[in-house]
Design a protein around this motif. Structure first.
Motif, PDB file in Angstrom:
ATOM      1  N   ALA A   1       0.846  -1.206   0.000  1.00  0.00           N
ATOM      2  CA  ALA A   1       0.000   0.000   0.000  1.00  0.00           C
ATOM      3  C   ALA A   1       0.876   1.249   0.000  1.00  0.00           C
ATOM      4  CB  ALA A   1      -0.891   0.004   1.233  1.00  0.00           C
ATOM      5  N   ALA A   2       0.299   2.355  -0.477  1.00  0.00           N
ATOM      6  CA  ALA A   2       0.967   3.662  -0.382  1.00  0.00           C
ATOM      7  C   ALA A   2      -0.145   4.694  -0.227  1.00  0.00           C
ATOM      8  CB  ALA A   2       1.787   3.947  -1.633  1.00  0.00           C
ATOM      9  N   TYR A   3       0.136   5.735   0.538  1.00  0.00           N
ATOM     10  CA  TYR A   3      -0.882   6.748   0.835  1.00  0.00           C
ATOM     11  C   TYR A   3      -0.299   8.124   0.549  1.00  0.00           C
ATOM     12  CZ  TYR A   3      -2.463   2.835   3.759  1.00  0.00           C
ATOM     13  OH  TYR A   3      -2.833   1.588   4.219  1.00  0.00           O
ATOM     14  N   PHE A   4      -1.156   9.058   0.116  1.00  0.00           N
ATOM     15  CA  PHE A   4      -0.701  10.447   0.095  1.00  0.00           C
ATOM     16  C   PHE A   4      -1.893  11.374   0.242  1.00  0.00           C
ATOM     17  CE2 PHE A   4      -1.762  11.894  -4.246  1.00  0.00           C
ATOM     18  CZ  PHE A   4      -1.925  10.682  -4.920  1.00  0.00           C
ATOM     19  N   CYS A   5      -1.589  12.601   0.714  1.00  0.00           N
ATOM     20  CA  CYS A   5      -2.640  13.596   0.920  1.00  0.00           C
ATOM     21  C   CYS A   5      -2.326  14.822   0.085  1.00  0.00           C
ATOM     22  CB  CYS A   5      -2.705  13.991   2.396  1.00  0.00           C
ATOM     23  SG  CYS A   5      -3.207  12.603   3.433  1.00  0.00           S
ATOM     24  N   SER A   6      -3.302  15.218  -0.724  1.00  0.00           N
ATOM     25  CA  SER A   6      -3.137  16.370  -1.608  1.00  0.00           C
ATOM     26  C   SER A   6      -4.518  16.814  -2.059  1.00  0.00           C
ATOM     27  CB  SER A   6      -2.302  15.951  -2.826  1.00  0.00           C
ATOM     28  OG  SER A   6      -2.340  16.961  -3.811  1.00  0.00           O
ATOM     29  N   ARG A   7      -4.640  18.143  -2.342  1.00  0.00           N
ATOM     30  CA  ARG A   7      -5.914  18.621  -2.906  1.00  0.00           C
ATOM     31  C   ARG A   7      -5.725  19.088  -4.342  1.00  0.00           C
ATOM     32  NH1 ARG A   7      -7.890  22.179   2.218  1.00  0.00           N
ATOM     33  NH2 ARG A   7      -5.686  22.706   2.151  1.00  0.00           N
ATOM     34  N   ASP A   8      -4.554  18.818  -4.899  1.00  0.00           N
ATOM     35  CA  ASP A   8      -4.237  19.254  -6.262  1.00  0.00           C
ATOM     36  C   ASP A   8      -4.537  18.078  -7.204  1.00  0.00           C
ATOM     37  OD1 ASP A   8      -2.782  19.458  -8.656  1.00  0.00           O
ATOM     38  OD2 ASP A   8      -1.313  20.805  -7.747  1.00  0.00           O
ATOM     39  N   LEU A   9      -5.531  18.254  -8.070  1.00  0.00           N
ATOM     40  CA  LEU A   9      -5.982  17.129  -8.896  1.00  0.00           C
ATOM     41  C   LEU A   9      -4.866  16.583  -9.787  1.00  0.00           C
ATOM     42  CD1 LEU A   9      -8.238  15.261  -9.803  1.00  0.00           C
ATOM     43  CD2 LEU A   9      -8.952  17.006 -11.437  1.00  0.00           C
ATOM     44  N   GLY A  10      -4.094  17.502 -10.362  1.00  0.00           N
ATOM     45  CA  GLY A  10      -2.991  17.059 -11.232  1.00  0.00           C
ATOM     46  C   GLY A  10      -2.021  16.190 -10.448  1.00  0.00           C
ATOM     47  N   ARG A  11      -1.711  16.639  -9.232  1.00  0.00           N
ATOM     48  CA  ARG A  11      -0.784  15.881  -8.385  1.00  0.00           C
ATOM     49  C   ARG A  11      -1.383  14.524  -8.005  1.00  0.00           C
ATOM     50  NH1 ARG A  11       1.879  19.349  -4.049  1.00  0.00           N
ATOM     51  NH2 ARG A  11       3.701  19.167  -5.389  1.00  0.00           N
ATOM     52  N   VAL A  12      -2.664  14.524  -7.714  1.00  0.00           N
ATOM     53  CA  VAL A  12      -3.324  13.251  -7.346  1.00  0.00           C
ATOM     54  C   VAL A  12      -3.159  12.242  -8.489  1.00  0.00           C
ATOM     55  CG1 VAL A  12      -5.589  12.173  -6.966  1.00  0.00           C
ATOM     56  CG2 VAL A  12      -4.963  14.261  -5.726  1.00  0.00           C
ATOM     57  N   MET A  13      -3.366  12.715  -9.716  1.00  0.00           N
ATOM     58  CA  MET A  13      -3.261  11.797 -10.853  1.00  0.00           C
ATOM     59  C   MET A  13      -1.812  11.366 -11.073  1.00  0.00           C
ATOM     60  SD  MET A  13      -6.378  11.652 -11.476  1.00  0.00           S
ATOM     61  CE  MET A  13      -6.620  10.724 -12.965  1.00  0.00           C
ATOM     62  N   ARG A  14      -0.888  12.312 -11.010  1.00  0.00           N
ATOM     63  CA  ARG A  14       0.534  11.990 -11.255  1.00  0.00           C
ATOM     64  C   ARG A  14       1.076  11.030 -10.199  1.00  0.00           C
ATOM     65  NH1 ARG A  14       0.929  17.508 -11.879  1.00  0.00           N
ATOM     66  NH2 ARG A  14       1.802  17.781  -9.796  1.00  0.00           N
ATOM     67  N   VAL A  15       0.828  11.374  -8.946  1.00  0.00           N
ATOM     68  CA  VAL A  15       1.460  10.607  -7.869  1.00  0.00           C
ATOM     69  C   VAL A  15       0.829   9.217  -7.761  1.00  0.00           C
ATOM     70  CG1 VAL A  15       1.987  10.561  -5.398  1.00  0.00           C
ATOM     71  CG2 VAL A  15       2.127  12.710  -6.668  1.00  0.00           C
ATOM     72  N   SER A  16      -0.487   9.148  -7.936  1.00  0.00           N
ATOM     73  CA  SER A  16      -1.083   7.800  -7.814  1.00  0.00           C
ATOM     74  C   SER A  16      -0.593   6.897  -8.943  1.00  0.00           C
ATOM     75  CB  SER A  16      -2.607   7.832  -7.715  1.00  0.00           C
ATOM     76  OG  SER A  16      -3.152   8.664  -8.668  1.00  0.00           O
ATOM     77  N   ALA A  17      -0.273   7.496 -10.109  1.00  0.00           N
ATOM     78  CA  ALA A  17       0.285   6.660 -11.188  1.00  0.00           C
ATOM     79  C   ALA A  17       1.734   6.268 -10.889  1.00  0.00           C
ATOM     80  CB  ALA A  17       0.205   7.414 -12.518  1.00  0.00           C
ATOM     81  N   ALA A  18       2.472   7.150 -10.230  1.00  0.00           N
ATOM     82  CA  ALA A  18       3.919   6.914 -10.062  1.00  0.00           C
ATOM     83  C   ALA A  18       4.262   6.002  -8.886  1.00  0.00           C
ATOM     84  CB  ALA A  18       4.640   8.253  -9.891  1.00  0.00           C
ATOM     85  N   LEU A  19       3.376   5.919  -7.905  1.00  0.00           N
ATOM     86  CA  LEU A  19       3.716   5.109  -6.725  1.00  0.00           C
ATOM     87  C   LEU A  19       3.665   3.617  -7.067  1.00  0.00           C
ATOM     88  CD1 LEU A  19       1.870   7.071  -3.894  1.00  0.00           C
ATOM     89  CD2 LEU A  19       4.354   6.841  -4.215  1.00  0.00           C
ATOM     90  N   GLU A  20       4.677   2.909  -6.668  1.00  0.00           N
ATOM     91  CA  GLU A  20       4.775   1.476  -6.973  1.00  0.00           C
ATOM     92  C   GLU A  20       4.129   0.685  -5.836  1.00  0.00           C
ATOM     93  OE1 GLU A  20       8.973   1.018  -7.375  1.00  0.00           O
ATOM     94  OE2 GLU A  20       9.043   2.116  -9.272  1.00  0.00           O
TER      95      GLU A  20
END
Ligand code: SIN
Length: 484
Positions: A413-432
């Motif tokens: 699992a991996a978790y992150f907190c952000s309200r920036d939609l672009g970041r949400v899409m980028r980071v959720s794709a990049a986390l392994e």
């Protein structure tokens, strides 16, 4: 209180139609990790009983796989209902032997029951498909069939849910099963199987034996009649089991260790992030594979987040799982306490600051702990801590956070907190990782696929995908060109 007169408490194991003692009468004692009270004894079985369990599961397979999906579904549904009606008794047994607070134990019974409900429903939807043929007068048919006997080795941290998450899809697909629950928490497991029998699971379809993990595992891995091995536990043991299963080329479903990152970006709702961090880190006293193990916080919000997080941690209450208000129960045993203490000591010696807690308490208890100024060479950075310890690291850029989060052989699992939609899409794709929580610290549900990438495992549990582990795909080409 421990329901010591409960009819669900078993001191025998189930092979075929018989609840039995070990052939040599050997037993294992079960203790309460909070009080060390002796709760009961279960059979210490070994290779002989492991083989007998497979004999029983193999004998029951033809009739069970021939049952209609609707009939299998009805039994699973009845079993789900029995878990709910016996929830309080099951939760008390679980709190007594596992230590988790009673409210969490009730939650686990509901969670465990949800897999039986879900797979009762999925059982009826396991159809196949017809693919457009490439030759005249032929049909390309694809069907799903029960894989065969499934062996399941389950852990102590979720003694009910990890069994139903495996048995639900196995039985729905038409497999029969042999199960070895953890020796630390066998009473919850045996109680759940007793309810399965009451729900009408036929003799031999589920066999559960307690005892010598190595002896039992070796027999099941080597037996060619066992076609699926499903294991939840450490990566080290999972890799060994996979090697043992290689000669008989079994299907493997492995839910292994994690080292989950929890990233707090500067655009996050910090109060929400602190609350979700608590949920992710401190569930079951930090003893879950999907627990956040490393907190990465962006420099510009580092101090503010730490202060919010510390306030939330200070509100946690350590105590016996049956005591009113307890939110953190004991660790499972002394070895777990030693490991927690070693992680804190190593971090401290290498320069981390203990902002809260940091000490072992009497018995198997450990203070909820907040460590700041963490570095990557400290023990909690590289190993799953499995304790109520939250280590916090500082980062500057999104790129850096992703790189550091992914710098582990694990990927559950991996978790992150952000309200920036672009970041949400980028980071959720990049986390392994196989599971990503965005602004959410609890991700487990029966409707979504649970499982990891890299050394965190193979396969998925729960959801529609959970059926894949217990079924084989068969392709049949039917020619019908002959004269009528
Ligand atoms: C685990 O820790 O192995 C399972 C946790 C979950 O299902 O949420």
């Amino acid at each position: 209180m421990f329901p010591k007169n409960s009819s669900l408490l078993k001191s025998t194991a189930l092979i075929g139609s018989d609840w039995r003692a070990a052939q040599d009468g050997a037993t294992i004692s079960v203790h309460n990790p909070s009080t060390c009270e002796h709760l009961g004894d279960v059979p210490k079985m070994g290779a002989i009983e492991a083989k007998e369990a497979v004999d029983a599961a193999s004998a029951a397979l033809p009739a069970w796989r021939k049952q209609t999906a609707k009939a299998r579904s009805a039994i699973l549904y009845k079993w789900y209902q029995l878990l709910l009606t016996n929830s309080e008794e099951l939760a008390k047994i679980m709190t007594a032997e596992q230590g988790k607070p009673l409210a969490e134990a009730r939650g686990e019974v509901a969670y465990g029951a949800s897999f039986l409900q879900w797979f009762a429903e999925e059982a009826k939807r396991g159809g196949g498909e017809i693919i457009p043929a490439v030759k005249d007068n032929t049909q390309v048919r694809v069907t799903r069939e029960a894989a065969g006997v499934a062996a399941m080795i389950t852990p102590w941290n979720f003694p009910i849910a990890m069994i139903t998450r495996k048995l639900g899809p196995a039985l729905a697909c038409g497999c029969t099963a042999v199960i070895k629950p953890a020796n630390l928490t066998p009473l919850s497991a045996l109680a759940v199987i007793e309810l399965g029998k009451q729900a009408g699971v036929p003799d031999g379809v589920i066999n559960i034996i307690t005892g010598d993990s190595n002896a039992i595992g070796n027999v099941w891995c080597a037996d060619d009649r066992v076609r699926v091995l499903s294991f939840t536990g450490s990566t080290e043991v999972g890799a060994k089991l996979a090697a043992l299963c290689a000669p008989t080329v079994k299907k493997l479903a492995l839910e292994l260790g994690g080292n989950a990152p929890f990233i707090v970006f500067e655009d996050a709702d910090l109060a929400l992030a602190a609350k979700q961090a608590i949920l992710s880190k401190f569930r079951n006293a930090g003893q879950t594979c999907v627990c956040a193990n490393r907190f990465y916080v962006q420099s510009s919000v580092y101090d503010e987040f730490l202060s919010l997080f510390k306030n939330e941690i200070a509100a946690l209450q350590v105590g016996d799982g049956f005591a009113e208000g307890t939110t953190i129960g004991p660790l499972i045993n002394q070895a777990a306490v030693e490991k927690a203490a070693a992680h804190v000591a190593d971090a401290r010696a290498k320069g981390a600051t203990v902002l809260f807690g940091g000490e072992r308490l009497e018995g198997h208890f450990f203070q909820p702990t907040l460590l700041a100024d963490m570095q990557e060479d400290m023990l909690p950075s590289c190993e799953e801590t499995f304790a109520p310890i939250a280590p916090v690291y500082r980062f500057d850029s999104e790129y850096e956070a992703i790189a550091r989060a992914n710098a582990t052989p694990f990927g559950l699992a991996a978790y992150f907190c952000s309200r920036d939609l672009g970041r949400v899409m980028r980071v959720s794709a990049a986390l392994e990782a196989g599971i990503i929580g965005v602004n959410e610290g609890i991700i487990s549900t029966e409707v979504a696929p649970f499982g990891g990438v890299k050394q965190s495992g193979l396969g998925r549990e729960g959801a529609q995908q959970g059926m894949d582990e217990y079924s084989e795909i068969k392709y049949t080409l039917i020619g019908y060109a002959g004269s009528a």
